[in-house]
Every structure is written in C-alpha cells, then in structure tokens.
Scaffold this motif. Structure first.
Motif, PDB file in Angstrom:
ATOM      1  N   MET A 231      14.208   5.649 -15.582  1.00  0.00           N
ATOM      2  CA  MET A 231      14.248   4.309 -14.995  1.00  0.00           C
ATOM      3  C   MET A 231      13.139   4.173 -13.952  1.00  0.00           C
ATOM      4  O   MET A 231      12.960   5.048 -13.111  1.00  0.00           O
ATOM      5  N   ASN A 232      12.377   3.089 -14.027  1.00  0.00           N
ATOM      6  CA  ASN A 232      11.288   2.880 -13.081  1.00  0.00           C
ATOM      7  C   ASN A 232      11.814   2.670 -11.673  1.00  0.00           C
ATOM      8  O   ASN A 232      12.855   2.054 -11.464  1.00  0.00           O
ATOM      9  N   LYS A 233      11.077   3.179 -10.689  1.00  0.00           N
ATOM     10  CA  LYS A 233      11.441   2.944  -9.304  1.00  0.00           C
ATOM     11  C   LYS A 233      10.960   1.566  -8.864  1.00  0.00           C
ATOM     12  O   LYS A 233      10.083   0.962  -9.481  1.00  0.00           O
ATOM     13  N   THR A 234      11.544   1.101  -7.761  1.00  0.00           N
ATOM     14  CA  THR A 234      11.259  -0.245  -7.276  1.00  0.00           C
ATOM     15  C   THR A 234      10.841  -0.208  -5.819  1.00  0.00           C
ATOM     16  O   THR A 234      11.462   0.471  -5.000  1.00  0.00           O
ATOM     17  N   VAL A 235       9.788  -0.962  -5.501  1.00  0.00           N
ATOM     18  CA  VAL A 235       9.303  -1.077  -4.122  1.00  0.00           C
ATOM     19  C   VAL A 235       9.338  -2.542  -3.710  1.00  0.00           C
ATOM     20  O   VAL A 235       8.985  -3.425  -4.490  1.00  0.00           O
ATOM     21  N   LEU A 236       9.787  -2.802  -2.486  1.00  0.00           N
ATOM     22  CA  LEU A 236       9.702  -4.130  -1.885  1.00  0.00           C
ATOM     23  C   LEU A 236       8.608  -4.086  -0.838  1.00  0.00           C
ATOM     24  O   LEU A 236       8.608  -3.206   0.030  1.00  0.00           O
ATOM     25  N   ILE A 237       7.673  -5.028  -0.913  1.00  0.00           N
ATOM     26  CA  ILE A 237       6.536  -5.068   0.005  1.00  0.00           C
ATOM     27  C   ILE A 237       6.495  -6.441   0.663  1.00  0.00           C
ATOM     28  O   ILE A 237       6.530  -7.468  -0.026  1.00  0.00           O
ATOM     29  N   SER A 238       6.402  -6.467   1.981  1.00  0.00           N
ATOM     30  CA  SER A 238       6.261  -7.750   2.673  1.00  0.00           C
ATOM     31  C   SER A 238       4.785  -8.071   2.865  1.00  0.00           C
ATOM     32  O   SER A 238       3.937  -7.186   2.919  1.00  0.00           O
ATOM     33  N   GLY A 239       4.493  -9.360   2.940  1.00  0.00           N
ATOM     34  CA  GLY A 239       3.113  -9.790   3.199  1.00  0.00           C
ATOM     35  C   GLY A 239       2.159  -9.502   2.069  1.00  0.00           C
ATOM     36  O   GLY A 239       1.092  -8.916   2.282  1.00  0.00           O
ATOM     37  N   THR A 240       2.491  -9.934   0.851  1.00  0.00           N
ATOM     38  CA  THR A 240       1.672  -9.583  -0.317  1.00  0.00           C
ATOM     39  C   THR A 240       0.754 -10.710  -0.784  1.00  0.00           C
ATOM     40  O   THR A 240       0.210 -10.643  -1.884  1.00  0.00           O
ATOM     41  N   SER A 241       0.544 -11.724   0.028  1.00  0.00           N
ATOM     42  CA  SER A 241      -0.319 -12.821  -0.416  1.00  0.00           C
ATOM     43  C   SER A 241      -1.792 -12.446  -0.392  1.00  0.00           C
ATOM     44  O   SER A 241      -2.618 -13.099  -1.038  1.00  0.00           O
ATOM     45  N   SER A 242      -2.146 -11.377   0.365  1.00  0.00           N
ATOM     46  CA  SER A 242      -3.551 -10.973   0.472  1.00  0.00           C
ATOM     47  C   SER A 242      -3.636  -9.562   1.057  1.00  0.00           C
ATOM     48  O   SER A 242      -2.616  -8.941   1.366  1.00  0.00           O
ATOM     49  N   GLY A 243      -4.876  -9.066   1.212  1.00  0.00           N
ATOM     50  CA  GLY A 243      -5.117  -7.823   1.935  1.00  0.00           C
ATOM     51  C   GLY A 243      -4.409  -6.604   1.380  1.00  0.00           C
ATOM     52  O   GLY A 243      -4.253  -6.433   0.167  1.00  0.00           O
ATOM     53  N   PHE A 244      -3.988  -5.730   2.308  1.00  0.00           N
ATOM     54  CA  PHE A 244      -3.321  -4.494   1.916  1.00  0.00           C
ATOM     55  C   PHE A 244      -2.083  -4.774   1.068  1.00  0.00           C
ATOM     56  O   PHE A 244      -1.785  -4.045   0.121  1.00  0.00           O
ATOM     57  N   GLY A 245      -1.347  -5.810   1.411  1.00  0.00           N
ATOM     58  CA  GLY A 245      -0.099  -6.099   0.710  1.00  0.00           C
ATOM     59  C   GLY A 245      -0.307  -6.393  -0.757  1.00  0.00           C
ATOM     60  O   GLY A 245       0.369  -5.825  -1.623  1.00  0.00           O
ATOM     61  N   ALA A 246      -1.245  -7.285  -1.065  1.00  0.00           N
ATOM     62  CA  ALA A 246      -1.522  -7.635  -2.457  1.00  0.00           C
ATOM     63  C   ALA A 246      -2.070  -6.437  -3.225  1.00  0.00           C
ATOM     64  O   ALA A 246      -1.657  -6.161  -4.361  1.00  0.00           O
ATOM     65  N   ALA A 247      -3.012  -5.721  -2.616  1.00  0.00           N
ATOM     66  CA  ALA A 247      -3.605  -4.559  -3.271  1.00  0.00           C
ATOM     67  C   ALA A 247      -2.555  -3.482  -3.538  1.00  0.00           C
ATOM     68  O   ALA A 247      -2.565  -2.827  -4.590  1.00  0.00           O
ATOM     69  N   THR A 248      -1.629  -3.302  -2.601  1.00  0.00           N
ATOM     70  CA  THR A 248      -0.573  -2.305  -2.776  1.00  0.00           C
ATOM     71  C   THR A 248       0.377  -2.719  -3.884  1.00  0.00           C
ATOM     72  O   THR A 248       0.789  -1.887  -4.715  1.00  0.00           O
ATOM     73  N   ALA A 249       0.738  -3.992  -3.930  1.00  0.00           N
ATOM     74  CA  ALA A 249       1.619  -4.488  -4.990  1.00  0.00           C
ATOM     75  C   ALA A 249       0.987  -4.250  -6.362  1.00  0.00           C
ATOM     76  O   ALA A 249       1.646  -3.768  -7.294  1.00  0.00           O
ATOM     77  N   ASN A 250      -0.290  -4.573  -6.492  1.00  0.00           N
ATOM     78  CA  ASN A 250      -0.975  -4.397  -7.775  1.00  0.00           C
ATOM     79  C   ASN A 250      -1.044  -2.924  -8.170  1.00  0.00           C
ATOM     80  O   ASN A 250      -0.879  -2.571  -9.348  1.00  0.00           O
ATOM     81  N   TYR A 251      -1.294  -2.050  -7.192  1.00  0.00           N
ATOM     82  CA  TYR A 251      -1.425  -0.622  -7.497  1.00  0.00           C
ATOM     83  C   TYR A 251      -0.087  -0.032  -7.956  1.00  0.00           C
ATOM     84  O   TYR A 251      -0.029   0.701  -8.952  1.00  0.00           O
ATOM     85  N   PHE A 252       0.972  -0.335  -7.233  1.00  0.00           N
ATOM     86  CA  PHE A 252       2.288   0.180  -7.628  1.00  0.00           C
ATOM     87  C   PHE A 252       2.665  -0.326  -9.017  1.00  0.00           C
ATOM     88  O   PHE A 252       3.204   0.431  -9.838  1.00  0.00           O
ATOM     89  N   ALA A 253       2.383  -1.592  -9.290  1.00  0.00           N
ATOM     90  CA  ALA A 253       2.704  -2.143 -10.619  1.00  0.00           C
ATOM     91  C   ALA A 253       1.918  -1.429 -11.707  1.00  0.00           C
ATOM     92  O   ALA A 253       2.455  -1.115 -12.781  1.00  0.00           O
ATOM     93  N   ALA A 254       0.640  -1.138 -11.439  1.00  0.00           N
ATOM     94  CA  ALA A 254      -0.187  -0.435 -12.417  1.00  0.00           C
ATOM     95  C   ALA A 254       0.322   0.978 -12.673  1.00  0.00           C
ATOM     96  O   ALA A 254       0.103   1.543 -13.752  1.00  0.00           O
ATOM     97  N   LYS A 255       1.015   1.543 -11.673  1.00  0.00           N
ATOM     98  CA  LYS A 255       1.591   2.882 -11.810  1.00  0.00           C
ATOM     99  C   LYS A 255       2.979   2.854 -12.455  1.00  0.00           C
ATOM    100  O   LYS A 255       3.638   3.893 -12.557  1.00  0.00           O
ATOM    101  N   GLY A 256       3.417   1.680 -12.893  1.00  0.00           N
ATOM    102  CA  GLY A 256       4.681   1.576 -13.604  1.00  0.00           C
ATOM    103  C   GLY A 256       5.885   1.259 -12.731  1.00  0.00           C
ATOM    104  O   GLY A 256       7.017   1.239 -13.218  1.00  0.00           O
ATOM    105  N   TRP A 257       5.661   0.997 -11.457  1.00  0.00           N
ATOM    106  CA  TRP A 257       6.757   0.648 -10.566  1.00  0.00           C
ATOM    107  C   TRP A 257       7.157  -0.816 -10.754  1.00  0.00           C
ATOM    108  O   TRP A 257       6.333  -1.661 -11.111  1.00  0.00           O
TER     109      TRP A 257
END
Length: 276
Positions: free
Chosen positions: A1-27
């Motif tokens: 089962m894939n793990k799940t991460v909640l990230i605040s402030g994902t409209s830009s910057g570190f937040g958006a980049a982190t969301a995209n990276y975790f998703a690409a890793k299957g999260w």
C-alpha cells in the motif's frame, strides 16, 4: 500500500516541488493550500489530491485532514511547509504584523500537528517534518521577526520530539538556506512593503543590502531540488535524526553557530554582515 504525505503550502516553491517529487516516487499526496485554484505548479497526477487548508483556520485544518484520510485511508507524514518571511527593521514592524508572522509560521504548524496527532497515536507511527530555515539558528538582521518565529518553531519541534518518540512518532526539522531562490522572496517583498522608513537606519540598510546581495549570489543553483531531496530523506530514512541541512549557501554561518565559541561566532557574523 502506498504511503501518504500531507503538505501545507503547495501552491508554489518548496511545497509544490515536494508534492510533485513525492507523487513521482509513488506516494499519495494531499497537496493543501489556501487557494485551491492556484495549482499551476502541481503535476497532473492521480495520486495528488488538492484540498483547502489555511493554517490560520483550524476548521480548514481539520477538514483537510479528514478529506485526505477519506481519500487515501491514512496519513503517514505531515510536512509543515506553509510560511512566509517578514523583513524590516524591528522598530517599523507593528505588533499586529508580528502576531500574523507567528500565527502562520509557529501557531499554524502547531495547529496542523495537534490535529494530526490523534491519527498518528492511533497508528503508533507518523512523521512530522517542519520546514524551518537557517534563520531558525541564526538571528538575521532585517529579519528579526522571521528569525524569532523560526527559532520558536525549532525549539518547539525539539521539545515535542521527546514527547512523541515513545509513541513511535518522529519530529524533524529542515534548515534550508536557499529560500532566496523561490517565490518566498517575492512574498517577503510584499509582506514588507509599506513599512515606515526611519532615516536613522538608512546607513545600516545600505550596508546590510550589500550583505544580502552577496548571500543571494551564493545560493545553490539547485537549491529547491536539494531541499526537496532533504524532505524526502527525512520522510524515508527510518532514523530519528532531528535536523537536515540541504543547502550550502549558509553552511559557514551554521558551522560558526554550532561549532565555535560565542566570541568566535559573534566575530564571524559581525564580519559576515559587514559591508565590503
């Protein structure tokens, strides 16, 4: 089962980049933001779920967590990324403006964490990752309000780390210095606009402006990538490590802060922030 991460402030910057990276890793990613129309920086991925979360609105925090759990079944990691920097000479910054800085950078992270802890306690697992700054270890001139908020964030994180460890929950800190390369600095300008200028400070402002120009020129070209990789490492390395230092631009300052005497540190920073 894939793990799940909640990230605040994902409209830009570190937040958006982190969301995209975790998703690409299957999260599974619960990408939260105040305005859910601002998703241009997020990849179109089935495992990215966008929902509203305003860290100054506890009702929206509870709703976002509930919606994320309803969508993915569980949350494994929370990244408290939402924040901004209030710059300006302290004397010119109003009490209301200072309160807002702490409401977002400190109390916002605390409220998100408080809201997720019952879920983590029930699982006896979970990771809290708080995005701090080198300014959470060093008092930066013209950033005393921002620095003090990040100092508070770090002290709180270090304290709860001991409380949560017995429950299988980790608390970690990311200390980037490369925020100068993201939209963070654009918001810094917006938050600081309109402050009263006191002429007595003009010579100091000219001096410190030169120091910040040097710092900006030293920012790692891949600063955002380094920060994202550090956040992912904190989420996946299986250790109880507290602090992660992804960028090199302020490493000399951090080394001076933590590896030298107070006298040596003061001499180093006095020279570092002096005009050249």
């Amino acid at each position: 089962m894939n793990k799940t991460v909640l990230i605040s402030g994902t409209s830009s910057g570190f937040g958006a980049a982190t969301a995209n990276y975790f998703a690409a890793k299957g999260w599974n990613v619960i990408a939260t933001m105040r305005d859910t129309s601002k998703t241009e920086s997020l990849d179109r991925s089935e495992n990215i779920f966008v929902t509203k979360l305003d860290v100054q609105d506890r009702t929206s925090i509870d709703a976002a967590i509930a919606a994320g759990i309803n969508r993915f079944g569980s949350i494994d990691v929370v990244v408290n990324n939402a924040g901004y920097g209030q710059f300006g000479v302290f004397e010119t910054v109003s009490r209301e403006t200072i309160q807002k800085q702490f409401d977002v950078n400190v109390f916002g992270a605390m409220d998100v964490t408080r809201a997720i802890l019952p879920h983590f306690r029930a699982k006896r697992s979970g990771i809290i990752i708080n995005i701090s700054s080198g300014a959470g270890a060093i008092g930066f001139p013209m950033a005393s309000i921002y620095s003090s908020s990040k100092f508070a964030l770090e002290g709180w994180t270090e304290g709860i780390r001991y409380e949560l460890a017995s429950l299988g929950i980790s608390a970690k800190i990311i200390e980037p210095g490369g925020a100068l390369q993201t939209d963070f600095m654009n918001r810094v300008g917006g938050e600081s606009a309109g402050l009263q200028l006191i002429n007595d400070y003009v010579p100091f402002l000219e001096q410190i402006g030169k120091a910040y120009t040097r710092m900006r020129n030293a920012v790692d070209a891949d600063a955002i990538e380094r920060v994202v990789l550090s956040i992912y490492e904190a989420a996946t390395d299986g250790t109880d490590r507290l602090r992660y230092f992804p960028t090199s631009d302020i490493q000399a300052l951090l080394n001076a802060r933590r590896n030298t005497s107070e006298e040596e540190y003061q001499a180093f920073t006095d020279k570092f922030f002096a005009a050249e």
